[in-house]
Write an enzyme that holds these catalytic residues in place. Structure first.
Site: not given
Ligand code: KIV
Length: 272
Positions: A52, A91, A190
């Site tokens: 996301d 996501d 993260e």
């Molecule tokens: O949204 C995204 O790109 C992520 C990554 C940084 C793990 O959640």
């Protein structure tokens, strides 16, 4: 990478979990469109994540909060058309899975159906989230979990390293174990101190995928425009740029503009 196997065999959830057991690092990168999806898949990454982060790096929002399910389905389906070998994870955006287990099942199921994703990713480690992960995995939706800095909670957490104090660190280890017990097949970690990421990695048997979490994780993820040097304003300490494409793009488009203005392009041999 599974590429080391020599074959162009499709990466499966089972394979990703086996990689941890065999001490092979899991390579994850984001993609948001078919062109880059084809490129990263042919580069041999193990997992392509339609993050996301599309809200930040493609749409130009300040946070991921405005990203909707329709946005994720549009980008997820585009990436699906470019990925043949890597595992594809999409996501789940803010508000699409937090309100209730039922809404999580319906929304994650819709994303799986309409994008052709192999799995979804959700953020958070609360007891409720572990229950949601269990409900999703029970009906056959594979889940990548996400702890540490979780961007959908930026308004409450701020964008800062998580788990610095001992109680927070202990809680994060317990949450990681609860997410594994709930059936998550992998865990993004993260912006946490490297020692804590390594401790979480030792505490679970599913692969941990770090970003800003040091070298002790089972794999790493980076946001593609960041690693390619396309996102010029963004330079956190953890980021390594593997190319400087912003300058390359600007120079190429500048050359094109110069040649059009000078009447040098197109030449006769560019015409049919
Ligand atoms: O949204 C995204 O790109 C992520 C990554 C940084 C793990 O959640």
């Amino acid at each position: 990478m599974a590429e080391a196997d020599g074959a162009r065999r499709k990466v499966t959830i089972r394979e990703v979990m086996r990689m941890k057991a065999e001490g092979r690092k899991v390579v994850v990168v984001t993609a948001y469109d078919v062109l880059f999806a084809r490129l990263v898949d042919s580069a041999g990454v193990d997992i392509v994540l339609v993050g996301d982060s599309v809200g930040n790096v493609v749409a130009g929002f300040d946070t991921t909060l405005p990203v909707t399910i329709d946005h994720m389905i549009y980008h997820g389906a585009a990436v699906r058309r470019g990925v043949q070998r890597a595992l594809l994870v999409v996501d789940m955006p803010f508000l699409s899975y937090q309100a209730s287990e039922e809404s999580a099942i319906l929304n994650c199921g819709r994303v799986m159906q309409e994008t052709g994703a192999d799995a979804v990713k959700v953020e958070g480690g609360s007891t409720e989230m572990a229950r949601t992960v269990a409900a999703l995995t029970r009906i056959g939706i594979p889940v990548m979990a996400h702890l540490g800095f979780t961007p959908q909670s930026i308004r409450t957490m701020g964008m800062r390293v998580q788990g610095r104090d001992a109680a927070d660190a202990d809680r994060m280890v317990e949450q990681a174990q609860a997410l594994e017990a709930a059936g998550a097949f992998s865990l993004v970690v993260e912006l946490v101190p490297a020692a804590l990421a390594a401790r979480i990695t030792d505490a679970v048997s599913i692969p941990t995928i770090g970003i800003g979490a040091g070298p002790g994780c089972d794999g790493q993820v980076l946001v593609l425009p960041d690693l390619l040097g396309l996102n010029e304003g963004f330079a956190p300490k953890f980021l390594k740029r593997y190319a400087e494409l912003a300058g390359t793009v600007r120079d190429a488009v500048g050359d094109y503009a110069k040649e059009v203005r000078a009447g040098e392009y197109p030449r006769a041999d560019h015409s049919s």
